[in-house]
Enzyme design. Structure first.
Site, PDB file in Angstrom:
ATOM      1  CE  LYS A 204      -8.548  37.481-111.181  1.00  0.00           C
ATOM      2  NZ  LYS A 204      -8.580  37.832-109.932  1.00  0.00           N
ATOM      3  CD  GLU A 210       6.622  36.181-116.297  1.00  0.00           C
ATOM      4  OE1 GLU A 210       5.808  36.984-116.342  1.00  0.00           O
ATOM      5  OE2 GLU A 210       7.427  36.242-115.290  1.00  0.00           O
ATOM      6  N   GLY A 263      -6.166  34.228-108.737  1.00  0.00           N
ATOM      7  CA  GLY A 263      -5.563  33.393-109.649  1.00  0.00           C
ATOM      8  C   GLY A 263      -5.235  31.866-108.837  1.00  0.00           C
ATOM      9  NE  ARG A 264      -3.014  33.596-103.045  1.00  0.00           N
ATOM     10  CZ  ARG A 264      -2.988  34.896-103.536  1.00  0.00           C
ATOM     11  NH1 ARG A 264      -2.556  35.128-104.756  1.00  0.00           N
ATOM     12  NH2 ARG A 264      -3.779  35.675-102.741  1.00  0.00           N
ATOM     13  CD  GLU A 349       0.667  34.758-105.628  1.00  0.00           C
ATOM     14  OE1 GLU A 349       1.671  35.071-106.141  1.00  0.00           O
ATOM     15  OE2 GLU A 349      -0.308  34.430-106.147  1.00  0.00           O
ATOM     16  CG  HIS A 380      16.060   6.588 -99.640  1.00  0.00           C
ATOM     17  ND1 HIS A 380      16.524   5.665 -98.959  1.00  0.00           N
ATOM     18  CD2 HIS A 380      14.791   6.153-100.004  1.00  0.00           C
ATOM     19  CE1 HIS A 380      15.902   4.553 -98.693  1.00  0.00           C
ATOM     20  NE2 HIS A 380      14.609   4.892 -99.414  1.00  0.00           N
ATOM     21  CE  LYS A 490       4.001  40.110-111.539  1.00  0.00           C
ATOM     22  NZ  LYS A 490       2.152  40.113-111.613  1.00  0.00           N
TER      23      LYS A 490
HETATM   24  O1  F6P Z   1       2.615  37.597-110.016  1.00  0.00           O
HETATM   25  C1  F6P Z   1       1.734  36.836-109.393  1.00  0.00           C
HETATM   26  C2  F6P Z   1       0.594  36.240-110.048  1.00  0.00           C
HETATM   27  O2  F6P Z   1      -0.070  37.499-110.105  1.00  0.00           O
HETATM   28  C3  F6P Z   1      -0.171  35.415-109.425  1.00  0.00           C
HETATM   29  O3  F6P Z   1      -0.812  35.695-108.452  1.00  0.00           O
HETATM   30  C4  F6P Z   1      -0.893  34.651-110.424  1.00  0.00           C
HETATM   31  O4  F6P Z   1      -1.439  33.289-110.203  1.00  0.00           O
HETATM   32  C5  F6P Z   1       0.121  34.822-111.671  1.00  0.00           C
HETATM   33  O5  F6P Z   1       0.813  35.941-111.551  1.00  0.00           O
HETATM   34  C6  F6P Z   1      -0.326  34.737-113.045  1.00  0.00           C
HETATM   35  O6  F6P Z   1      -1.049  35.675-113.233  1.00  0.00           O
HETATM   36  P1  F6P Z   1      -2.315  35.852-114.529  1.00  0.00           P
HETATM   37  O7  F6P Z   1      -3.006  34.580-114.507  1.00  0.00           O
HETATM   38  O8  F6P Z   1      -2.788  37.193-114.370  1.00  0.00           O
HETATM   39  O9  F6P Z   1      -1.205  35.597-115.669  1.00  0.00           O
END
Ligand code: F6P
Length: 517
Positions: A204, A210, A263-264, A349, A380, A490
């Site tokens: 987003k 990452e 994002g979520r 979140e 189980h 972060k």
């Molecule tokens: O660090 C949390 C977060 O911002 C989430 O809310 C989001 O879904 C995820 O990281 C990934 O963010 P992006 O889509 O901006 O890479």
């Protein structure tokens, strides 16, 4: 209602709820022979069979401890919290994410929003559809694999939907990679042929370390393996198209989505591109239709008849009145194996907060820990604690009437029988002279019985939980659409990387032992 009248009504509703004498599930069923029907909801959508046929899901809340008086008090709480107005603000493009001054327009992605938002979402969807179809037709050469790179909301939804919907048909073999641990990307490389692999880069913000690090490594892998124009193999999915272009993605290959989609909550935006690539646009649109059916129900149904709101009443009941710190979700369906992971982010979140929309401390516990897995495996492994442990844990069971497999029907009937047996056993319990063999019973569960576990049902389940999460947030007076709690870690990771910062002695020692700083 002015501020103090509102506070008074909220407190009065909770006082009523706290004053209610505890009642067992058995007593509730004994007192009301029509309880099952009264506490069961059904939401429907057009069936994949076409014509006028309908499909849907039945949600049975009767094995929760809610009764008529509790529902009346929760309806009063919803009124006091301004639930109707909040819901209209959500669908009407109001600033519901107050800390960030934004609307939350994920509903518009499936047609539930203002005309302008829906029009914009439709245009973006049409553009995504054209690209998906062009790729299927070979516009980018032969594409057999896709490595979809993203994390959190940019990965969990696609991973769930692709795992759920590609069991029978898969047009492009998609691997979702989220972890910065290089092992994750290496595993995808091992399963893909670089000559026929596309990279879908989902972020987003287009700033997530990452995702951008994994993207660089994926491009290097393409280049090292003889792909002449690795950049030409990248599709960016983002609400920050200018950043994607700056990073090097050709603007014709950037699929944007609105900033107002969290994002979520972004699965139905261009973040869903890898899903559409894998299963085709028809299936993707079926998911949207299932989600829209839930939105319509949620938007137009009042009080206790509203299934996501009723689910939120039960959530509030167990979290706030019974002190339950967790809620378990067990899907009796391999296709929904990743649903608990998806719901963890959505619910924790969104509602893992300690202050209200006004910045005041909350008046009770907020989101419980969402956890779970698949049945029958869970039976189980962890169900011992659900049946005889000291924690009270409300459980959601999900199961489809139609099987997904083509094996001997014994597989599916055994699955169904086990799912229904668990809810029954948790409630009934069993007396025994031997304390180790006694089951206390009276343990709550809710059962989601899907006609079929197809694309529309998946869309419906996701929208159901989005709206349940929103309803919970309104009942608690919190903002479910921000997530400032993820930022501190972060920032400290950056300080560790730069070696600048005043760290505590434990962290300093760990950094030294790990060769950092
Ligand atoms: O660090 C949390 C977060 O911002 C989430 O809310 C989001 O879904 C995820 O990281 C990934 O963010 P992006 O889509 O901006 O890479």
């Amino acid at each position: 209602m002015n501020g103090s009248a509102q506070k008074h009504s909220i407190a009065a509703a909770w006082d009523d709820l706290r004053a209610m004498a505890p009642v067992t599930l058995a007593a509730l069923f004994a007192a009301d022979l029509a309880r099952t029907a009264a506490f069961t909801r059904r939401i429907t959508w057009p069936s994949a069979l076409g014509g006028d046929a309908e499909a849907g899901m039945r949600i049975d809340f009767s094995k929760t401890h809610l009764d008529d008086a509790a529902l009346t008090a929760f309806e009063a709480l919803a009124d006091a919290r301004g639930f109707g107005a909040a819901r209209e603000a959500l669908f009407g493009g109001g600033i519901v994410n107050v800390t960030e001054g934004r609307a939350a327009t994920h509903g518009a992605l499936r047609g539930s929003g203002t005309d302008a938002q829906v029009e914009e979402a439709d245009a973006l969807l049409a553009r995504m559809g054209m690209l998906v179809e062009a790729i299927h037709e070979g516009a980018l050469g032969e594409i057999r694999h896709c490595i979809a790179i993203g994390i959190g909301g940019s990965a969990l939804g696609p991973a769930l939907a692709i795992d759920a919907l590609t069991r029978d048909v898969c047009q492009v073999d998609v691997h979702v990679v989220s972890n910065i641990d290089g092992l994750a990307l290496e595993q995808a490389f091992a399963r893909c042929d670089p000559a026929t692999t596309l990279i879908a880069l989902a972020s987003k913000t287009f700033t997530t370390i990452e995702t951008l690090t994994n993207a660089e490594s994926a491009l290097a892998w393409l280049a090292d393996n003889g792909v002449e124009d690795p950049g030409g193999r990248v599709i960016a999915l983002t609400a920050a198209p200018e950043k994607a272009v700056e990073w090097g993605v050709d603007e014709t290959r950037v699929l944007p989505f609105p900033e107002s989609v969290g994002g979520r909550y972004s699965l139905f935006s261009s973040i869903g591109f890898p899903i559409a690539l894998a299963v085709g646009m028809d299936e993707f649109r079926a998911m949207l239709a299932g989600a829209k059916a839930v939105d319509d129900h949620f938007r137009t149904t009042k009080g206790r008849a509203n299934a996501p709101l009723l689910a939120a009443f039960a959530d509030q009941f167990y979290t706030r009145l019974k002190g339950c710190q967790t809620r378990a979700v067990f899907a009796y369906d391999e296709r929904l194996a990743l649903l608990p992971d998806y719901l963890q982010q959505l619910e924790m979140e969104s509602n893992g907060k300690s202050v209200t929309v006004d910045g005041q401390p909350v008046d009770g516990p907020t989101a419980p820990v969402t956890w779970g897995g698949v049945g029958t495996d869970g039976q189980h492994a962890v169900f011992q604690l659900l049946h005889q442990g000291t924690h009270l844990i409300p459980v959601d069971f999900l199961v489809s009437i139609e099987p997904g497999d083509a094996l001997d029907p014994v597989h599916h009937t055994t699955l169904l029988m086990n799912c229904l047996a668990q809810g029954a056993a948790l409630m009934a319990g069993k007396a025994s002279d031997d304390p180790a063999r006694a089951y206390p019973g009276d343990r709550p569960s809710t059962t989601f019985l899907l006609d079929d576990c197809d694309a529309a049902a998946l869309g419906a389940l996701i929208a159901f939980h989005e709206q349940r999460t929103f309803a919970n947030a309104v009942l608690m007076g919190i903002n479910p659409f921000d997530q400032f709690g993820v930022e501190l870690g972060k920032a400290i990771a950056k300080q560790i990387a730069s070696g600048e910062g005043d760290f505590d002695p434990s962290t300093k020692a760990l950094m030294a032992a790990a060769g950092l700083g």
